[in-house]
Design a protein around this motif. Sequence first.
Motif, PDB file in Angstrom:
ATOM      1  N   PRO A  35      -8.692   4.791   1.795  1.00 39.60           N
ATOM      2  CA  PRO A  35      -7.927   5.362   0.509  1.00 39.60           C
ATOM      3  C   PRO A  35      -6.642   5.883   0.553  1.00 39.60           C
ATOM      4  N   LEU A  36      -6.318   6.803   1.670  1.00 34.82           N
ATOM      5  CA  LEU A  36      -5.070   7.121   1.753  1.00 34.82           C
ATOM      6  C   LEU A  36      -3.937   6.179   2.073  1.00 34.82           C
ATOM      7  N   GLN A  37      -4.251   5.175   3.077  1.00 33.46           N
ATOM      8  CA  GLN A  37      -3.354   4.223   2.894  1.00 33.46           C
ATOM      9  C   GLN A  37      -3.100   3.262   1.709  1.00 33.46           C
ATOM     10  N   PHE A  38      -4.221   3.163   1.110  1.00 31.16           N
ATOM     11  CA  PHE A  38      -3.980   2.450  -0.430  1.00 31.16           C
ATOM     12  C   PHE A  38      -3.036   3.156  -1.277  1.00 31.16           C
ATOM     13  N   GLU A  39      -3.099   4.425  -1.411  1.00 29.91           N
ATOM     14  CA  GLU A  39      -2.533   5.235  -2.318  1.00 29.91           C
ATOM     15  C   GLU A  39      -0.958   5.164  -1.848  1.00 29.91           C
ATOM     16  N   LEU A  40      -0.676   5.375  -0.604  1.00 32.16           N
ATOM     17  CA  LEU A  40       0.542   5.466  -0.225  1.00 32.16           C
ATOM     18  C   LEU A  40       1.350   3.909  -0.534  1.00 32.16           C
ATOM     19  N   LEU A  41       0.741   2.956  -0.325  1.00 35.03           N
ATOM     20  CA  LEU A  41       1.197   1.475  -0.543  1.00 35.03           C
ATOM     21  C   LEU A  41       1.386   1.298  -1.947  1.00 35.03           C
ATOM     22  N   TRP A  42       0.317   1.572  -2.780  1.00 33.76           N
ATOM     23  CA  TRP A  42       0.483   1.570  -4.211  1.00 33.76           C
ATOM     24  C   TRP A  42       1.539   2.455  -4.804  1.00 33.76           C
ATOM     25  N   LEU A  43       1.910   3.569  -4.390  1.00 34.30           N
ATOM     26  CA  LEU A  43       3.034   4.361  -4.771  1.00 34.30           C
ATOM     27  C   LEU A  43       4.324   3.620  -4.455  1.00 34.30           C
ATOM     28  N   LEU A  44       4.361   3.178  -3.360  1.00 36.31           N
ATOM     29  CA  LEU A  44       5.597   2.347  -3.053  1.00 36.31           C
ATOM     30  C   LEU A  44       5.884   1.330  -3.731  1.00 36.31           C
ATOM     31  N   ALA A  45       4.770   0.500  -3.865  1.00 36.80           N
ATOM     32  CA  ALA A  45       4.927  -0.849  -4.678  1.00 36.80           C
ATOM     33  C   ALA A  45       5.246  -0.560  -5.995  1.00 36.80           C
ATOM     34  N   GLN A  46       4.538   0.621  -6.717  1.00 39.28           N
ATOM     35  CA  GLN A  46       4.857   0.724  -8.015  1.00 39.28           C
ATOM     36  C   GLN A  46       6.518   1.174  -8.279  1.00 39.28           C
ATOM     37  N   HIS A  47       6.939   1.774  -7.106  1.00 40.80           N
ATOM     38  CA  HIS A  47       8.505   2.016  -7.250  1.00 40.80           C
ATOM     39  C   HIS A  47       9.256   1.194  -6.287  1.00 40.80           C
ATOM     40  N   LYS A  48       8.969  -0.196  -6.490  1.00 38.79           N
ATOM     41  CA  LYS A  48       9.677  -1.022  -5.711  1.00 38.79           C
ATOM     42  C   LYS A  48      11.187  -1.058  -5.777  1.00 38.79           C
ATOM     43  N   ASP A  49      11.678  -1.279  -4.770  1.00 36.67           N
ATOM     44  CA  ASP A  49      13.335  -0.951  -4.657  1.00 36.67           C
ATOM     45  C   ASP A  49      13.898   0.380  -4.903  1.00 36.67           C
ATOM     46  N   THR A  50      13.059   1.497  -4.933  1.00 40.32           N
ATOM     47  CA  THR A  50      13.326   2.732  -4.968  1.00 40.32           C
ATOM     48  C   THR A  50      12.981   3.430  -3.852  1.00 40.32           C
ATOM     49  N   THR A  51      14.035   4.168  -3.206  1.00 40.35           N
ATOM     50  CA  THR A  51      13.444   4.957  -2.120  1.00 40.35           C
ATOM     51  C   THR A  51      12.929   6.323  -2.593  1.00 40.35           C
ATOM     52  N   LEU A  52      11.457   6.366  -2.019  1.00 38.65           N
ATOM     53  CA  LEU A  52      10.967   7.622  -2.270  1.00 38.65           C
ATOM     54  C   LEU A  52      11.039   8.666  -1.037  1.00 38.65           C
ATOM     55  N   SER A  53      11.207   9.954  -1.429  1.00 41.82           N
ATOM     56  CA  SER A  53      11.427  10.971  -0.204  1.00 41.82           C
ATOM     57  C   SER A  53      10.154  11.161   0.468  1.00 41.82           C
ATOM     58  N   LYS A  54      10.320  11.823   1.535  1.00 41.74           N
ATOM     59  CA  LYS A  54       9.048  12.293   2.461  1.00 41.74           C
ATOM     60  C   LYS A  54       8.321  13.431   1.622  1.00 41.74           C
ATOM     61  N   PRO A  55       9.267  14.398   1.213  1.00 46.05           N
ATOM     62  CA  PRO A  55       8.641  15.513   0.426  1.00 46.05           C
ATOM     63  C   PRO A  55       7.765  14.900  -0.610  1.00 46.05           C
ATOM     64  N   LEU A  56       8.386  14.062  -1.412  1.00 47.39           N
ATOM     65  CA  LEU A  56       7.638  13.459  -2.661  1.00 47.39           C
ATOM     66  C   LEU A  56       6.258  12.931  -1.934  1.00 47.39           C
ATOM     67  N   LEU A  57       6.290  11.811  -1.035  1.00 47.75           N
ATOM     68  CA  LEU A  57       5.264  11.199  -0.411  1.00 47.75           C
ATOM     69  C   LEU A  57       4.066  12.152   0.103  1.00 47.75           C
ATOM     70  N   TYR A  58       4.516  13.266   0.707  1.00 49.36           N
ATOM     71  CA  TYR A  58       3.632  14.220   1.289  1.00 49.36           C
ATOM     72  C   TYR A  58       2.925  14.911   0.118  1.00 49.36           C
ATOM     73  N   ARG A  59       3.537  15.215  -0.892  1.00 48.76           N
ATOM     74  CA  ARG A  59       3.038  15.884  -2.100  1.00 48.76           C
ATOM     75  C   ARG A  59       2.125  15.225  -2.839  1.00 48.76           C
ATOM     76  N   GLN A  60       2.389  13.901  -2.909  1.00 49.79           N
ATOM     77  CA  GLN A  60       1.625  12.956  -4.002  1.00 49.79           C
ATOM     78  C   GLN A  60       0.363  12.245  -3.158  1.00 49.79           C
ATOM     79  N   VAL A  61       0.609  11.829  -1.919  1.00 48.76           N
ATOM     80  CA  VAL A  61      -0.370  11.150  -1.182  1.00 48.76           C
ATOM     81  C   VAL A  61      -1.127  12.096  -0.295  1.00 48.76           C
ATOM     82  N   LEU A  62      -0.295  12.724   0.624  1.00 49.07           N
ATOM     83  CA  LEU A  62      -1.169  13.584   1.539  1.00 49.07           C
ATOM     84  C   LEU A  62      -1.660  14.844   1.015  1.00 49.07           C
ATOM     85  N   LYS A  63      -1.152  15.305  -0.138  1.00 47.33           N
ATOM     86  CA  LYS A  63      -1.364  16.370  -0.592  1.00 47.33           C
ATOM     87  C   LYS A  63      -1.134  17.575   0.021  1.00 47.33           C
ATOM     88  N   LYS A  64       0.098  17.822   0.763  1.00 44.59           N
ATOM     89  CA  LYS A  64       0.390  18.801   1.582  1.00 44.59           C
ATOM     90  C   LYS A  64       2.036  18.829   1.468  1.00 44.59           C
TER      91      LYS A  64
END
Length: 230
Positions: free
Chosen positions: A160-189
Amino acid sequence: MYEEYFSIAKPAIVVRGPENMSFIAILEAKLREYGCDVTVIGPDDAMPDWDTVQLISWVPEGGAQTKTLRWLSEQCPFIALMASQAAADRVAALNAGADDVLSTPIDLEECLARSAIAMHRRHATSAMRDTSGQLQIDNLWMQKDTHRVRVNEQPVKLTPLQFELLWLLAQHKDTTLSKPLLYRQVLKKTFAPDDRSLDMHLSRIRKKLADAGFPAERLQTAHGKGYCFI
């Protein structure tokens, strides 16, 4: 022009900074002039309890800067205003997840234009998302509700976590998402520089996709910034 964007979108914006800063007052007045829903808070105030489109915040110099950037990265998309003109300080703000950084002397027109551009970019990305809950990028297919993933017709099993990470990156194709944002949105920390858990999850996603025939290099690492699905 940013005037047209603000007048039509009327976004909810929080402006954060010392109460005696004349620039903050001028910025607030100009945003209100265009119909934006503006809330001004002090440097020690909590964020308002409602959905904010963007935060424009003054960032202090010295030891307080790191703490402030960490706080900002946990709130919402933000633009950092800072007195420092050092490139290292601007890079630190971008690494913390800032959409943009402006150093003094800050021009009001430039600040408004950059704010509108940042919000428009995010809105445009959101508008491209498939409301059916499915994403198709070349031979990669994903379904949000069931967490199903296929490359061509071959299933790819993700956690489930891997899916959420891939889904978020795919939703924002061609846009660099920062690590702080991904930690907050996917890892919840909160992001910590010595935490490699996000890298580990992305490495496993790459391997699973590559095994199914999807190029692993489509998930790129933007060193010092974050990750991007190309």
